[in-house]
Design an enzyme around this catalytic site. Structure first.
Site, PDB file in Angstrom:
ATOM      1  N   SER A 143       0.853  -1.185   0.000  1.00 36.52           N
ATOM      2  CA  SER A 143       0.000   0.000   0.000  1.00 36.52           C
ATOM      3  C   SER A 143       0.888   1.234   0.000  1.00 36.52           C
ATOM      4  CB  SER A 143      -0.900   0.010   1.237  1.00 36.52           C
ATOM      5  OG  SER A 143      -1.579   1.246   1.356  1.00 36.52           O
ATOM      6  N   TYR A 156      -2.154   0.037  10.203  1.00 39.04           N
ATOM      7  CA  TYR A 156      -2.126  -0.350   8.797  1.00 39.04           C
ATOM      8  C   TYR A 156      -0.842   0.155   8.132  1.00 39.04           C
ATOM      9  CZ  TYR A 156      -3.789  -1.130   4.016  1.00 39.04           C
ATOM     10  OH  TYR A 156      -3.921  -1.551   2.713  1.00 39.04           O
TER      11      TYR A 156
END
Length: 245
Positions: A143, A156
């Site tokens: 990501s 995250y």
């Protein structure tokens, strides 16, 4: 002839979303699949669709942060197919989005674990078979949030940052076995995980230049990485974002 004809691929988190789209794209290009995720019903649905394309598909319901279940997944691949050519570490998630001081420690640790440690456990269990098979391709779904910080959602960010460093470290260790390891950054995608705040054709997140994609929009880059030649790129990050990361 399809480029992945005769290849065996494992895709984690393949019951839905990006993982399912990638698995189906691989099957259309000739690969046989082992699908791993926690949801048995979603895995079976994806497997039936792959079999409808004339390819073999095995399901391995797996909690990818449990070593015993990951070892069982490796047994399914070895026993059922006898080789491994492509591994896509796609499983991930993000439950804890609070600032650090307001965060739930259990959720924070779980997020980091599922976004990074699962890729370590799966790779460690499956790479011996890939080495025996003469090499292959490892694709870690990362990501842009693993490359830059924000003021919340640190779990995250940290998990995906760990995935990026894991990608580079693993690439350094396995290149002599004809194995490449690269990161795929999808950018914003409308999935069940992001459905609450991302919709296709919705307001662009992060930057005005950005667009929200369908899971199927990610599959061509995964296919590109899976079909790179033996002396192709490794330890690299490939992104579908439309903004600097």
């Amino acid at each position: 002839m399809p480029k992945l004809s005769g290849k065996i691929a494992v895709v984690t988190g393949s019951g839905r979303g990006i993982g399912r789209a990638v698995a189906l794209a691989f099957a259309r290009d000739g690969a046989d699949l082992v699908l791993a995720a926690r949801s048995t019903s979603e895995l079976e649905s994806a497997a039936e669709e792959i079999r409808g394309l004339g390819r073999r598909a095995a399901t391995a319901p797996t909690d990818l942060i449990r070593r015993d279940q990951v070892d069982a997944l490796a047994d399914v691949v070895r026993t059922g197919f006898g080789r491994l050519d492509i591994l896509v570490n796609n499983a991930g998630g993000g439950l804890e989005r609070s600032p650090i001081l307001d965060s739930d420690p259990d959720l924070w640790i779980e997020d980091v674990t599922v976004n990074c440690i699962s890729a370590y456990l799966v790779s460690r269990a499956l790479l011996p078979l890939m080495i025996e098979s003469g090499g292959g391709r490892v694709i870690n779904v990362g990501s842009g949030m693993g490359h830059r910080p924000t003021a919340s959602g640190s779990a995250y960010h940290v998990g995906k940052a760990g995935m990026w460093m894991f990608t580079r470290c693993l690439a350094e260790e396995v290149w002599q076995h004809n194995i490449t390891v690269n990161e795929l950054i999808p950018g914003p995608v409308a999935t069940r995980l992001t459905g609450g705040h991302m919709q296709v054709d919705g307001p662009p997140p992060y930057a005005a230049s950005e667009v929200i994609k369908e899971p199927e929009d990610v599959a061509p880059l995964a296919l590109f990485l899976a079909t790179q030649p033996d002396r192709g790129p490794t330890a690299q990050s490939f992104s579908l974002t439309r903004r600097p990361i």
